[in-house]
Design a protein around this motif. Sequence first.
Motif, short mmCIF file in Angstrom:
data_model
loop_
_atom_site.label_atom_id
_atom_site.label_comp_id
_atom_site.label_asym_id
_atom_site.label_seq_id
_atom_site.Cartn_x
_atom_site.Cartn_y
_atom_site.Cartn_z
N GLN A 176 0.82 -1.20 -0.03
CA GLN A 176 -0.08 -0.13 0.03
C GLN A 176 0.77 1.25 -0.07
OE1 GLN A 176 -2.88 -0.19 2.97
NE2 GLN A 176 -3.86 1.67 2.54
N LEU A 177 1.96 1.05 0.53
CA LEU A 177 3.01 2.29 0.76
C LEU A 177 3.32 2.72 -0.57
CD1 LEU A 177 3.97 4.17 2.89
CD2 LEU A 177 5.91 2.75 3.23
N GLY A 178 3.60 1.56 -1.31
CA GLY A 178 4.28 1.68 -2.56
C GLY A 178 3.42 2.62 -3.68
N ARG A 179 2.25 2.46 -3.36
CA ARG A 179 1.26 3.10 -4.21
C ARG A 179 1.19 4.73 -3.78
NH1 ARG A 179 -1.27 -1.88 -3.66
NH2 ARG A 179 -2.91 -1.07 -1.94
N LEU A 180 1.67 5.21 -2.76
CA LEU A 180 1.68 6.52 -2.24
C LEU A 180 2.71 7.39 -3.01
CD1 LEU A 180 0.23 7.96 0.28
CD2 LEU A 180 2.43 7.72 1.46
N THR A 182 5.03 10.54 -4.28
CA THR A 182 6.07 11.38 -3.52
C THR A 182 5.61 12.78 -3.31
OG1 THR A 182 7.11 11.86 -5.73
CG2 THR A 182 8.17 9.85 -4.40
N GLY A 183 4.68 13.43 -4.00
CA GLY A 183 4.07 14.62 -3.77
C GLY A 183 2.79 14.65 -3.24
N GLU A 184 2.46 13.56 -2.57
CA GLU A 184 1.08 13.43 -2.10
C GLU A 184 0.54 14.39 -1.11
OE1 GLU A 184 -2.45 10.73 -2.24
OE2 GLU A 184 -0.42 10.11 -3.02
N LYS A 185 -0.57 14.97 -1.22
CA LYS A 185 -1.16 16.00 -0.35
C LYS A 185 -1.41 14.75 0.90
CE LYS A 185 -2.56 19.19 -3.44
NZ LYS A 185 -3.89 20.20 -3.92
N PHE A 186 -1.67 15.74 2.46
CA PHE A 186 -1.90 14.89 3.33
C PHE A 186 -3.59 14.77 3.23
CE2 PHE A 186 -3.64 14.27 7.69
CZ PHE A 186 -2.88 13.28 8.04
N ASP A 187 -4.06 13.37 3.34
CA ASP A 187 -5.29 13.07 3.25
C ASP A 187 -5.37 12.31 4.52
OD1 ASP A 187 -7.76 12.69 1.68
OD2 ASP A 187 -7.21 10.59 1.87
N GLU A 188 -6.79 12.44 5.17
CA GLU A 188 -6.92 11.60 6.60
C GLU A 188 -7.62 10.27 5.98
OE1 GLU A 188 -6.08 11.53 9.98
OE2 GLU A 188 -6.55 13.72 9.51
N CYS A 239 9.32 9.79 0.93
CA CYS A 239 7.96 10.33 0.98
C CYS A 239 7.75 11.21 2.13
CB CYS A 239 6.72 9.42 1.48
SG CYS A 239 6.58 8.01 0.06
N ARG A 240 8.93 11.80 2.86
CA ARG A 240 8.84 12.34 3.91
C ARG A 240 8.84 13.94 3.78
NH1 ARG A 240 12.26 8.05 6.47
NH2 ARG A 240 13.82 9.31 6.28
N ASP A 241 9.44 14.43 2.37
CA ASP A 241 9.25 15.67 2.20
C ASP A 241 7.95 16.13 1.81
OD1 ASP A 241 11.76 16.60 3.36
OD2 ASP A 241 13.06 15.87 1.31
N SER A 242 7.08 15.44 1.34
CA SER A 242 5.80 15.75 0.56
C SER A 242 4.88 16.45 1.82
CB SER A 242 5.21 14.40 0.20
OG SER A 242 4.69 13.66 1.29
N PRO A 243 3.85 16.83 1.33
CA PRO A 243 2.97 17.52 2.40
C PRO A 243 2.03 16.18 3.30
CG PRO A 243 2.47 18.37 0.21
CD PRO A 243 3.59 17.52 0.11
N PHE A 244 2.11 14.93 2.60
CA PHE A 244 1.65 14.11 3.34
C PHE A 244 2.68 13.46 4.35
CE2 PHE A 244 1.03 9.51 4.55
CZ PHE A 244 -0.77 9.47 4.55
N GLY A 245 4.02 13.54 4.03
CA GLY A 245 5.15 13.32 5.17
C GLY A 245 5.30 14.33 6.19
N LYS A 246 4.96 15.64 5.80
CA LYS A 246 5.19 16.81 6.99
C LYS A 246 4.02 16.41 7.71
CE LYS A 246 8.75 18.64 5.33
NZ LYS A 246 9.87 18.37 6.16
N GLY A 247 2.63 16.06 7.08
CA GLY A 247 1.79 15.78 8.23
C GLY A 247 1.84 14.55 9.13
N MET A 248 2.48 13.69 8.61
CA MET A 248 2.99 12.67 9.50
C MET A 248 3.91 13.14 10.64
SD MET A 248 1.46 9.44 9.24
CE MET A 248 -0.24 10.35 9.38
#
Length: 458
Positions: A176-180, A182-188, A239-248
């Motif tokens: 599932q992580l592989g489908r995330l 690298t520029g993913e927005k944070f999504d609940e 993935c950690r520099d993306s908006p999703f990563g920053k949210g995590m």
Amino acid sequence: MQEGLNPMEKISDLFTTKLTIGVTGFSRSGKTVFIGALAQALVCADAWKQKTGQGPLAQFGPLERGQFRAARIRDDVHADTPQFPFRQVRDSLATHDAAWPQATEGISRLVLDLDYHTTGFYKRIKTLRIELIDYPGEWLVDLPMLEQSYAEWSEQALALAGTELRSSWSEPFFAQLGRLGTGEKFDEEQAIKLTGSWAGYLQQAADYGLSRNQPGRLLRPGALRNSPVLRLFPLPEVCRDSPFGKGMEKRFEEYKKKIIKPFFREHFKHIDRQIVMLDLLRVLQQGKQAFDEMVETFREVLPVFHYGRKNLIPWLGGTKISRLLFAATKGDHVTRGDRANLEQMVRRMLSLVDDRNELRSQVADYEVMTLASVRATEDRMTVKAPKREILYGRPAGEGKASQWDPGGLPLDMPPDWATVFFEFYRFEPPPMAEALSEGYPAINLGKALDYLIGEDLK
């Protein structure tokens, strides 16, 4: 004083000595059974007053000296906080179809008033109130996260998830992580799905007997079940520099600030005595990797029990634990001759964990013993030569009780895994018709209680 008490009870409380005993251990270590059996043994102690050295509280000094009078469960104390389900635990073990009780989740409390005679020329009746605080050992595993950044924790957690023993359980999460992106927005919604996969992996690892499972609250969420702060899992560097990563990353810091620190601050500062339940037998059955992981886990969490002049966790503000007991549970699952070996294994394991002698130099008083809060087996000998000790009981899945040979425990620590021959049978509790009036048969339950509070009832 406690709200809801009548005036006479409030006055009585002023003259009541109070002790708080922390009870912890990983899933299936026996916390729930210990608290339920201990409370039932105290309530039924009168049945054994004329039978010194017998019953579930054998070796409990105040009872054997004739000082102990009676115990009362106080449902009215802390009535606004989660209560340990004593009656459900008691009843699950006291029926004809006895079964191990459901594990507790989160923090719960059980309060008992113990009446006793003082020693000396002027004997008086006094009361010691003990508050048993049941909390999951899984929550302790989060302690090392306080010293890590989200990036450091992610690297460590993902590396562990990719090891040979864990990789099959973590495969759905990695897929599932592989489908995330690298520029993913944070999504609940995305966070909920990934958290579900990560939590499923952690649960499988815990069911196997592994202990380094973070965040620990995903396994034992307590009142925080479905809370957004628990939607937390590691991410790879890409993935950690993306908006999703920053949210995590933000959620990781929030988890440390709002979940981990308050737990230690709010609960450890109130604990006077502590018992840590260790299911070493199940880990031994699973082999070297599970054993090594348990040793490493305890090496990381042991500092929380350090106290004295040097506080290794300054933000805790010091603890007041004066006695610390490590209990090797399921002592009835090994033969009589191996119970001393089980205790010695725990001592040697603690030596591996505490290789700098920090525990032994800073803890004023700690002890190790083998324990079976509710005994599920009988000790027997084979009839034919060469005679040897065996167990009589009913393992899970068996229709009736019979004789079983679990083999012997290794004497070396760490064990020589090539020569370990030990079979862990998960014995079911037998029918105990007299349990409601006499308590449950046990091994060292009274001895454990004597270590924890015996001196306080003199």
